[in-house]
Design a protein around this motif. Structure first.
Motif, short mmCIF file in Angstrom:
data_model
loop_
_atom_site.label_atom_id
_atom_site.label_comp_id
_atom_site.label_asym_id
_atom_site.label_seq_id
_atom_site.Cartn_x
_atom_site.Cartn_y
_atom_site.Cartn_z
N LEU A 1 1.94 2.76 -9.22
CA LEU A 1 1.90 4.33 -9.39
C LEU A 1 2.76 4.87 -10.63
N ARG A 2 2.09 5.58 -11.51
CA ARG A 2 2.45 5.80 -12.72
C ARG A 2 3.41 6.96 -12.95
N SER A 3 3.00 8.10 -12.32
CA SER A 3 4.19 9.24 -12.48
C SER A 3 3.74 10.31 -11.25
N ALA A 4 4.76 11.13 -10.83
CA ALA A 4 4.58 11.87 -9.71
C ALA A 4 3.57 13.09 -9.94
N PRO A 5 3.09 13.78 -9.12
CA PRO A 5 2.40 14.81 -9.36
C PRO A 5 2.87 16.05 -10.00
N PRO A 6 2.46 16.36 -11.00
CA PRO A 6 2.97 17.36 -12.12
C PRO A 6 3.37 18.63 -11.34
N ALA A 7 4.78 19.22 -11.69
CA ALA A 7 4.63 20.65 -11.50
C ALA A 7 3.84 21.65 -12.33
N HIS A 8 3.61 22.83 -11.70
CA HIS A 8 2.55 23.64 -12.17
C HIS A 8 3.03 23.93 -13.90
N GLY A 9 1.97 23.55 -14.62
CA GLY A 9 2.29 23.70 -16.02
C GLY A 9 3.18 23.05 -16.54
N MET B 1 0.83 -1.10 0.04
CA MET B 1 -0.01 -0.21 0.00
C MET B 1 0.62 1.26 -0.10
N ILE B 2 2.11 1.12 0.14
CA ILE B 2 3.23 2.46 0.09
C ILE B 2 4.17 2.18 -1.10
N GLY B 3 3.92 3.09 -2.12
CA GLY B 3 4.91 3.18 -3.18
C GLY B 3 5.63 4.44 -3.51
N THR B 4 6.46 4.39 -4.31
CA THR B 4 7.27 5.61 -4.62
C THR B 4 7.15 5.93 -6.22
N VAL B 5 7.03 7.38 -6.28
CA VAL B 5 7.00 7.96 -7.49
C VAL B 5 8.30 8.84 -7.71
N ASP B 6 8.89 8.98 -8.93
CA ASP B 6 10.03 9.87 -9.06
C ASP B 6 9.51 11.25 -9.32
#
Length: 392
Positions: free
Chosen positions: A367-375, A340-345
């Motif tokens: 978990l596919r990808s990290a939350p994106p930076a703004h824009g 239940m705990i994973g990591t994204v880059d």
């Protein structure tokens, strides 16, 4: 196409979601779609973006951890939705989108600009999810609201806290999260129906409606008795004993869900007198004599430690648990075993995330990808949609 070798293509692979929402309910819903394999594009205002990016501390890099909790797996593009060019771009995106998610303020200019009746004529295939505070009808329909407002207005705060104490909100954002999850259910149902009819539809839910839906037994209790429910602390309105008790060194919970378990508990306590006591013989008796039962068990459990009682009751098959803190849960071998705990880059380094809590064919969606930076993905995504560069 997103694929997990154990289960083949992700359940929502090929589904395109346009996310015009912000804060928590909408973004949590769209993150769930992304976890399930959908292609999710998050549209943010060029000036600052989603307000939760600054809901900190704590921060990781430029963004608050609140934002990072509910936006993985998406692409972020910056568009001014109030500009003519921004609206033209969004309309081009809607031509090949399957789902639109928004939580525009009722009566706002954006809600009028992206009115579903007009959208459905232009894009009959489109499923639109609108999440509001209080719903589409009624005297409160135009009221804005946050999670705590929904918990107060929807009754949760009246049921949370110690008897006679101050009202308390739930530790989790149950107003927002409930609306997100019911919204996901509604969209998935609409997509199934679209497979039959070829037409999308307008799916709406609200924080208030979902609070009522989660009343469950509290509601039927009231309908049967017309007695106003009250906060019971950790106790259950329909079961006893089913609550937290103080041991010598802390608290733990006991969950007696039937009369057989009550007999097991009495055996563990070596108290045949309690098992035979007519006040406690059946669950309905224990509910009627709740205060006396709590007094007896509080005295008994106070004689030893949390660890002692948890081990003893486990050997007698009585559901029991210490009250654990989040750091203990995240370090627990069981949490690790179920993945239940994973990591994204993330740009700041590996970012730990709580995974999607449903397995498919024995495998959890990655978990596919990290939350994106703004824009971050503005140029990548909008190249085929815009005629001139969008404002960055």
């Amino acid at each position: 196409m997103t694929e997990n070798p154990a289960i083949g293509p992700a359940p929502l692979a090929g589904v395109k979601v346009l996310d015009l929402s912000k804060i928590l309910a909408g973004p949590y819903a769209t993150m769930s779609f992304a976890d399930l394999g959908a292609d999710v594009t998050k549209v943010e205002h060029p000036d600052g973006g989603d307000p939760t990016r600054v809901w900190g501390p704590p921060f990781v890099g430029d963004d608050a951890t609140y934002y990072l909790a509910v936006n993985r797996g998406k692409k972020s593009v910056t568009i001014d939705l109030k500009s003519d060019e921004g609206q033209r771009i969004v309309h081009r995106m809607l031509e090949d989108a399957d789902v639109l998610v928004e939580n525009f303020k009722p009566g706002s200019g954006l809600q009028r600009i992206f009115d579903y009746r007009a959208l459905s004529e232009q894009y009959p295939h489109l499923v639109v999810l609108h999440i509001s505070a209080f719903g589409e009808e009624g005297p409160l329909r135009d009221q804005p609201g946050y999670d705590m407002v929904a918990q107060a207005a929807g009754g949760l705060m009246s049921l949370t806290g110690e008897p006679g104490g101050a009202p308390m909100k739930a530790g989790y954002a149950m107003g927002d999260l409930g609306a997100a999850l019911f919204g996901v259910i509604g969209v998935l149902a609409a997509l199934v129906e679209r497979n039959r009819t070829g037409r999308g539809q307008y799916v709406t839910t609200s924080l208030f409606e979902c609070q009522l839906a989660m009343h469950v037994n509290w509601a039927t209790n009231y309908f049967a008795t017309r007695q106003r429910p009250r906060a019971l602390g950790s106790a259950h309105p329909n079961l006893a004993p089913y609550q937290a008790y103080p041991a010598r060194d802390g608290y733990f919970v006991v969950a007696v869900g039937n009369d057989t378990l009550w007999q097991h508990l009495c055996e563990a306590l070596e108290r045949p007198d309690l098992a035979a006591d007519p006040r406690f013989l059946r669950n309905r008796n224990r509910i009627e004599h709740r205060e006396a039962l709590e007094e007896v068990l509080t005295e008994a459990f106070g004689s030893n430690t949390v660890e002692h009682w948890c081990r003893l009751l486990e050997t007698h098959a009585v559901p029991v648990s210490p009250i654990r803190h989040l750091d203990e849960i995240y370090q627990d071998p069981h949490t690790a075993a179920i993945g239940m705990i994973g990591t994204v880059d993330h740009e700041s380094g590996p970012l730990e995330q709580i995974a999607f809590p449903v397995n498919f064919g024995g495998a959890r969606p990655p978990l596919r990808s990290a939350p994106p930076a703004h824009g971050q993905h503005t140029d990548e995504v909008l190249t085929k949609y815009r005629e001139v560069p969008a404002v960055r």
